[in-house]
Design a protein around this motif. Structure first.
Motif, PDB file in Angstrom:
ATOM      1  N   LEU A 399       9.803 -28.515 -38.796  1.00 16.38           N
ATOM      2  CA  LEU A 399       9.890 -28.589 -40.256  1.00 16.38           C
ATOM      3  C   LEU A 399      10.593 -27.357 -40.804  1.00 16.38           C
ATOM      4  O   LEU A 399      10.526 -26.259 -40.215  1.00 16.38           O
ATOM      5  CB  LEU A 399       8.497 -28.686 -40.881  1.00 16.38           C
ATOM      6  CG  LEU A 399       7.652 -29.925 -40.503  1.00 16.38           C
ATOM      7  CD1 LEU A 399       6.248 -29.800 -41.048  1.00 16.38           C
ATOM      8  CD2 LEU A 399       8.317 -31.199 -41.001  1.00 16.38           C
ATOM      9  N   ASP A 400      11.280 -27.570 -41.920  1.00 17.05           N
ATOM     10  CA  ASP A 400      11.871 -26.410 -42.594  1.00 17.05           C
ATOM     11  C   ASP A 400      10.821 -25.789 -43.528  1.00 17.05           C
ATOM     12  O   ASP A 400       9.648 -26.177 -43.529  1.00 17.05           O
ATOM     13  CB  ASP A 400      13.114 -26.839 -43.375  1.00 17.05           C
ATOM     14  CG  ASP A 400      12.819 -27.987 -44.338  1.00 17.05           C
ATOM     15  OD1 ASP A 400      11.605 -28.350 -44.473  1.00 17.05           O
ATOM     16  OD2 ASP A 400      13.740 -28.519 -44.960  1.00 17.05           O
ATOM     17  N   GLU A 401      11.261 -24.832 -44.346  1.00 19.50           N
ATOM     18  CA  GLU A 401      10.316 -24.103 -45.205  1.00 19.50           C
ATOM     19  C   GLU A 401       9.660 -25.035 -46.234  1.00 19.50           C
ATOM     20  O   GLU A 401       8.454 -24.957 -46.466  1.00 19.50           O
ATOM     21  CB  GLU A 401      11.055 -22.968 -45.928  1.00 19.50           C
ATOM     22  CG  GLU A 401      10.128 -22.075 -46.747  1.00 19.50           C
ATOM     23  CD  GLU A 401      10.874 -20.907 -47.359  1.00 19.50           C
ATOM     24  OE1 GLU A 401      10.250 -20.184 -48.179  1.00 19.50           O
ATOM     25  OE2 GLU A 401      12.059 -20.711 -47.039  1.00 19.50           O
ATOM     26  N   GLU A 402      10.449 -25.916 -46.848  1.00 18.53           N
ATOM     27  CA  GLU A 402       9.890 -26.854 -47.807  1.00 18.53           C
ATOM     28  C   GLU A 402       8.936 -27.824 -47.138  1.00 18.53           C
ATOM     29  O   GLU A 402       7.909 -28.204 -47.699  1.00 18.53           O
ATOM     30  CB  GLU A 402      11.010 -27.625 -48.513  1.00 18.53           C
ATOM     31  CG  GLU A 402      11.868 -26.788 -49.444  1.00 18.53           C
ATOM     32  CD  GLU A 402      11.080 -26.278 -50.621  1.00 18.53           C
ATOM     33  OE1 GLU A 402      10.092 -26.948 -51.022  1.00 18.53           O
ATOM     34  OE2 GLU A 402      11.405 -25.188 -51.133  1.00 18.53           O
ATOM     35  N   GLY A 403       9.273 -28.248 -45.929  1.00 21.04           N
ATOM     36  CA  GLY A 403       8.404 -29.165 -45.200  1.00 21.04           C
ATOM     37  C   GLY A 403       7.067 -28.526 -44.864  1.00 21.04           C
ATOM     38  O   GLY A 403       6.020 -29.171 -44.901  1.00 21.04           O
ATOM     39  N   ILE A 404       7.114 -27.212 -44.495  1.00 20.55           N
ATOM     40  CA  ILE A 404       5.852 -26.514 -44.185  1.00 20.55           C
ATOM     41  C   ILE A 404       4.964 -26.442 -45.424  1.00 20.55           C
ATOM     42  O   ILE A 404       3.747 -26.651 -45.349  1.00 20.55           O
ATOM     43  CB  ILE A 404       6.155 -25.112 -43.624  1.00 20.55           C
ATOM     44  CG1 ILE A 404       6.850 -25.242 -42.262  1.00 20.55           C
ATOM     45  CG2 ILE A 404       4.885 -24.285 -43.522  1.00 20.55           C
ATOM     46  CD1 ILE A 404       7.318 -23.921 -41.678  1.00 20.55           C
ATOM     47  N   LYS A 405       5.564 -26.139 -46.592  1.00 20.83           N
ATOM     48  CA  LYS A 405       4.776 -26.096 -47.838  1.00 20.83           C
ATOM     49  C   LYS A 405       4.176 -27.465 -48.149  1.00 20.83           C
ATOM     50  O   LYS A 405       3.017 -27.590 -48.549  1.00 20.83           O
ATOM     51  CB  LYS A 405       5.654 -25.655 -48.997  1.00 20.83           C
ATOM     52  CG  LYS A 405       6.056 -24.188 -48.942  1.00 20.83           C
ATOM     53  CD  LYS A 405       6.895 -23.823 -50.169  1.00 20.83           C
ATOM     54  CE  LYS A 405       7.310 -22.352 -50.130  1.00 20.83           C
ATOM     55  NZ  LYS A 405       8.142 -21.990 -51.315  1.00 20.83           N
ATOM     56  N   GLU A 406       4.978 -28.521 -47.936  1.00 17.76           N
ATOM     57  CA  GLU A 406       4.475 -29.863 -48.190  1.00 17.76           C
ATOM     58  C   GLU A 406       3.361 -30.226 -47.228  1.00 17.76           C
ATOM     59  O   GLU A 406       2.390 -30.902 -47.595  1.00 17.76           O
ATOM     60  CB  GLU A 406       5.620 -30.875 -48.083  1.00 17.76           C
ATOM     61  CG  GLU A 406       5.238 -32.321 -48.411  1.00 17.76           C
ATOM     62  CD  GLU A 406       4.820 -32.490 -49.853  1.00 17.76           C
ATOM     63  OE1 GLU A 406       4.063 -33.439 -50.147  1.00 17.76           O
ATOM     64  OE2 GLU A 406       5.238 -31.661 -50.704  1.00 17.76           O
ATOM     65  N   LYS A 407       3.479 -29.732 -45.969  1.00 20.43           N
ATOM     66  CA  LYS A 407       2.439 -29.990 -44.967  1.00 20.43           C
ATOM     67  C   LYS A 407       1.118 -29.343 -45.387  1.00 20.43           C
ATOM     68  O   LYS A 407       0.048 -29.947 -45.271  1.00 20.43           O
ATOM     69  CB  LYS A 407       2.896 -29.472 -43.612  1.00 20.43           C
ATOM     70  CG  LYS A 407       1.886 -29.700 -42.496  1.00 20.43           C
ATOM     71  CD  LYS A 407       2.393 -29.154 -41.176  1.00 20.43           C
ATOM     72  CE  LYS A 407       1.347 -29.348 -40.076  1.00 20.43           C
ATOM     73  NZ  LYS A 407       1.797 -28.808 -38.774  1.00 20.43           N
ATOM     74  N   LYS A 408       1.178 -28.090 -45.868  1.00 17.62           N
ATOM     75  CA  LYS A 408      -0.036 -27.425 -46.332  1.00 17.62           C
ATOM     76  C   LYS A 408      -0.657 -28.171 -47.515  1.00 17.62           C
ATOM     77  O   LYS A 408      -1.880 -28.317 -47.611  1.00 17.62           O
ATOM     78  CB  LYS A 408       0.273 -25.988 -46.737  1.00 17.62           C
ATOM     79  CG  LYS A 408       0.599 -25.069 -45.580  1.00 17.62           C
ATOM     80  CD  LYS A 408       0.853 -23.655 -46.069  1.00 17.62           C
ATOM     81  CE  LYS A 408       1.159 -22.705 -44.902  1.00 17.62           C
ATOM     82  NZ  LYS A 408       1.419 -21.323 -45.378  1.00 17.62           N
ATOM     83  N   LYS A 409       0.207 -28.673 -48.384  1.00 20.04           N
ATOM     84  CA  LYS A 409      -0.279 -29.412 -49.539  1.00 20.04           C
ATOM     85  C   LYS A 409      -0.976 -30.692 -49.108  1.00 20.04           C
ATOM     86  O   LYS A 409      -2.037 -31.055 -49.634  1.00 20.04           O
ATOM     87  CB  LYS A 409       0.887 -29.718 -50.470  1.00 20.04           C
ATOM     88  CG  LYS A 409       0.492 -30.444 -51.742  1.00 20.04           C
ATOM     89  CD  LYS A 409       1.705 -30.686 -52.620  1.00 20.04           C
ATOM     90  CE  LYS A 409       1.329 -31.441 -53.879  1.00 20.04           C
ATOM     91  NZ  LYS A 409       2.514 -31.698 -54.734  1.00 20.04           N
ATOM     92  N   GLN A 410      -0.364 -31.397 -48.108  1.00 18.39           N
ATOM     93  CA  GLN A 410      -0.986 -32.634 -47.621  1.00 18.39           C
ATOM     94  C   GLN A 410      -2.312 -32.354 -46.915  1.00 18.39           C
ATOM     95  O   GLN A 410      -3.239 -33.167 -46.975  1.00 18.39           O
ATOM     96  CB  GLN A 410      -0.020 -33.372 -46.703  1.00 18.39           C
ATOM     97  CG  GLN A 410       1.187 -33.955 -47.428  1.00 18.39           C
ATOM     98  CD  GLN A 410       2.085 -34.763 -46.501  1.00 18.39           C
ATOM     99  OE1 GLN A 410       1.746 -34.994 -45.328  1.00 18.39           O
ATOM    100  NE2 GLN A 410       3.234 -35.197 -47.027  1.00 18.39           N
ATOM    101  N   LYS A 411      -2.398 -31.196 -46.225  1.00 20.21           N
ATOM    102  CA  LYS A 411      -3.666 -30.835 -45.576  1.00 20.21           C
ATOM    103  C   LYS A 411      -4.779 -30.673 -46.616  1.00 20.21           C
ATOM    104  O   LYS A 411      -5.902 -31.148 -46.420  1.00 20.21           O
ATOM    105  CB  LYS A 411      -3.501 -29.542 -44.782  1.00 20.21           C
ATOM    106  CG  LYS A 411      -2.851 -29.706 -43.427  1.00 20.21           C
ATOM    107  CD  LYS A 411      -2.867 -28.379 -42.677  1.00 20.21           C
ATOM    108  CE  LYS A 411      -2.298 -28.549 -41.266  1.00 20.21           C
ATOM    109  NZ  LYS A 411      -2.333 -27.275 -40.520  1.00 20.21           N
ATOM    110  N   LEU A 412      -4.455 -29.967 -47.699  1.00 18.53           N
ATOM    111  CA  LEU A 412      -5.457 -29.785 -48.753  1.00 18.53           C
ATOM    112  C   LEU A 412      -5.838 -31.122 -49.381  1.00 18.53           C
ATOM    113  O   LEU A 412      -7.020 -31.388 -49.668  1.00 18.53           O
ATOM    114  CB  LEU A 412      -4.930 -28.830 -49.828  1.00 18.53           C
ATOM    115  CG  LEU A 412      -4.788 -27.369 -49.418  1.00 18.53           C
ATOM    116  CD1 LEU A 412      -4.138 -26.554 -50.530  1.00 18.53           C
ATOM    117  CD2 LEU A 412      -6.146 -26.776 -49.069  1.00 18.53           C
TER     118      LEU A 412
END
Length: 727
Positions: A399-412
């Protein structure tokens, strides 16, 4: 309101304006040596010529008042003070208690008396017979004599004791004989009560006694009792109104303790009470039409609905935030690193000092979330489809940087969704358990109703006992000398004590374990007893549920058995002592119920200590006086016990005096009837007028020449005057 209560209602009289009375004609008395009779009382000034059948009478009070409309200074006397509301507060009498001191007011009062009699000469050309108090101070007599001789130029002045002259009027000798009656005179005055023994028509004033309790003190005492009983009475109770209640509703009790014991029965107290109705004003209520009332009700309903929606929305937002925080902290704890330094650093970044603080926060959030879920209204939750979280299983390297942020958001988001799912499952489980409990309780109620009702009543009683004990403890904490307050101070002292763990114990691994047990936190409830805890709230909720079940299914359990009804019920005796009216009852709130006060105020004549006066009572004074006489003289005195003065008209006084004198006399000694003056208010003046028409009167007066020689303090010795400074 029942008929008996209505018959006991008395209305406070309204003051009426005095009428203007023209002065008398002085012509029949001009250049005639007709004696002038002045009864200078503390409450009323009675004056007139000795040939009058009855005297003129007026309140002995003056007021200097400046009228604002015409900017004129007025000097008001007697009832005229009532015409100006601002003058009432400036009124004063010539008397200070039982001593004549205010001679400016005395001069104004005498001016009024002489003007009212129509005297228009340069001086008073009539001999004067005037009253003075028993054992009057020489200073008061000297100033009074100076006023009469030098201001009014009277030819002669004679002083007498009013109660002796009242006794003389009721025991007048036949024509041509001298006054020689025996008796014991009890005089009830404004500021004192005196007892004078009389033998052979002469007052034995060396044995006379006086107690510092009279009508004025009784009125003040009644007023204090009313103010104490009705601390928030809507109308100001004045001294004049208290005096009216004293003279119309108070009485003496033959046996005061027995009267109090009889009033312990609420019905008897209600029968003995007198209800005083004070003036009241009914508030004007603006009437609204049905359309306006309907519109207002709908508006309130809409506002209430909006408030409920806002409260529910706010509650759900707080619950969602707490669930997210709980899930985040739970994930943080599950992802604990094996590297201790790294784990400590992660805790400090999140704002925790150590792992114990993290555990405490998680535990608190779990309790809060569980409590919030319980408060949610029951109902079927909407079926929510599980959202997809495609980036959770994707490695970070892909994942790129935006994907990592989206992944953290989906985890929450997934953590919140899982938490809500768990909450729904727990809620469903609780609902099932609740339904099962209700089914078991219903089966128990149908199969064995008596045991079910008895169990609920025991639970209700246990909870009410807990609430009562908690209230008793709160009340005890207000008393610093109580055991509960002292235990609270010990707890505070133990918490404030600086007990550090020693180095030796610290090396051995000892540490402060306060808070490890949930019971440790109960100490704060003991310290702050006024705070409402969650346990108290839960107990009240449980109590309401139990009482609602009993009210629904148990016919023997009524609303009077509920906790709210029991705590609101007042003692029947307290209710009879001071009945409570409904909140909107304006007429009832302006009522005073006199019951025990009717006898308590009069009892102070025999026990002044009840009102805080350090003095002997009337019974002790009578016993002390009679002990100074021989048995033969005592028998002559008690054959004719004479009472005079305003309070002598109170019901029950003759019987009370008889019951007081009988035990202190020998059984064989005859005790005559207690005789009340024919007219307690005017008999003193009438006796003075009768004596002034005799030849003896001209022999006992101090002339102007004798005044110049002796001074104002000296008087002549005679049977009706004081014995101090006589010649």
């Amino acid at each position: 309101m029942d008929e008996a209560e209505t018959s006991n209602i008395f209305y406070v009289p309204t003051s009426s304006l005095p009428s203007i009375t023209p002065p008398d004609s002085y012509d029949p008395f001009r250049s005639q040596p007709v004696p002038l009779i002045i009864d200078n009382g503390s409450s009323n000034l009675r004056f007139g010529f000795s040939t009058f059948a009855s005297p003129h009478s007026s309140s002995n009070v003056i007021a200097k008042y400046k009228e604002r409309k015409f900017n004129q200074s007025l000097l008001l006397f007697g009832d005229a003070i009532d015409t100006e509301s601002g003058a009432k507060s400036q009124g004063k009498t010539p008397w200070e208690g039982d001593v004549l001191l205010n001679f400016d007011a005395m001069e104004n009062a005498l001016d009024y008396a002489f003007v009212r009699l129509g005297i228009d000469a340069e001086g008073i050309e009539h001999p004067v017979l005037m009253t003075e108090r028993l054992c009057s101070p020489l200073h008061s007599r000297a100033l009074t004599s100076e006023l009469m001789f030098e201001q009014y130029s009277v030819p002669s002045l004679t002083y007498c004791v009013d109660s002796v002259m009242s006794f003389y009027h009721n025991n007048k000798p036949t024509s041509g004989s001298t006054f020689g009656a025996d008796g014991l005179v009890v005089s009830f005055n404004t500021a004192s009560t005196s007892v004078i023994p009389i033998l052979n028509g002469k007052g034995v004033l060396s044995h006379a006694k006086r107690i510092p309790w009279g009508t004025q003190q009784s009125t003040e005492y009644l007023l204090k009792l009313i103010q104490l009983k009705y601390s928030s009475f809507p109308t100001r109770v004045t001294s004049a109104q208290a005096s009216w209640m004293l003279h119309n509703f108070c009485s003496f009790a033959t046996d005061y303790p027995a009267v109090l014991r009889s009033l312990k029965i609420p019905a008897d107290m209600r029968a003995a009470e007198r209800i005083i109705q004070f003036p009241f004003a009914i508030p004007v209520v603006e009437e609204k039409t049905e359309e306006e009332l309907t519109r207002i009700a709908e508006k309130r309903k809409e506002q209430g609905k909006k408030l409920q929606e806002l409260a529910a929305k706010s509650r759900m937002e707080k619950l969602a935030k707490k669930e997210n925080d709980l899930q985040y902290l739970t994930n943080l704890k599950e992802g604990k690193s094996e590297n201790k330094r790294e784990w400590t650093h992660n805790l400090q970044v999140e704002g925790f000092d150590d792992e114990a603080a993290l555990d405490e926060t998680i535990k608190k959030l779990e309790v809060d979330v569980k409590r919030a879920r319980k408060k949610d209204p029951d109902g079927q939750d909407d079926v929510i489809e599980e959202p997809s979280f495609p980036l959770i299983d994707v490695p970070d390297a892909d994942l790129d940087e935006e994907g990592i942020k989206e992944k953290k958001k989906q985890k929450l988001m997934k953590a919140g969704f899982d938490a809500r799912a768990r909450a729904r499952r727990e809620k469903e489980k609780e609902r099932e358990e609740k339904e099962a409990e209700e089914r078991r309780e219903e089966e128990e109620r149908e199969n064995n109703f008596d045991d079910w009702a008895a169990r609920l009543r025991r639970e209700q009683e246990a909870i009410m006992n807990k609430i009562k004990e908690r209230g008793r403890r709160k009340a005890a904490l207000s008393d610093r000398k109580s055991a509960a307050a002292q235990a609270r101070m010990k707890n505070i002292a133990s918490l404030a004590a600086d007990e550090r763990v020693s180095k030796k114990k610290r090396k051995a691994g000892a540490e402060d374990m306060f808070g490890a047990d949930d019971e440790d936190w109960q100490i704060y409830r003991k310290l702050n007893a006024a705070a409402v805890s969650s346990d108290e709230e839960e107990e009240f909720n449980q109590l309401r549920i139990i009482e609602s079940k009993l009210l629904m299914h148990d016919p023997t359990f009524t609303a009077q058995h509920t906790h709210a009804s029991i705590t609101s019920q007042r003692s029947a005796l307290i209710s009879a002592f001071r009945p409570q009216y409904e909140e909107g009852d304006i007429e009832g709130s302006a009522r005073i119920h006199l019951n025990t006060e009717r006898w308590r105020v009069c009892e102070t004549y025999f026990s002044p200590g009840m009102a805080g006066v350090d003095s002997a009572g009337l019974g002790e004074v009578l016993q002390s006086i009679l002990a100074r006489f021989s048995e033969a003289e005592k028998a002559r005195l008690v054959k004719n016990v004479f009472i005079t003065g305003g309070p002598s008209q109170f019901p029950g006084l003759p019987e009370r005096l008889h019951g007081t004198l009988r035990p202190i006399l020998p059984p064989e000694m005859h005790l005559g009837d207690i005789v009340r003056a024919a007219d307690p208010s005017l008999d003193a003046w009438k006796g003075m007028a009768s004596f002034a028409n005799t030849d003896e009167f001209h022999q006992v007066g101090v002339t102007a020449e004798e005044y110049q020689e002796w001074g104002g303090e000296r008087i002549k010795r005679w049977w009706g005057g004081n014995c101090n400074s006589v010649v």
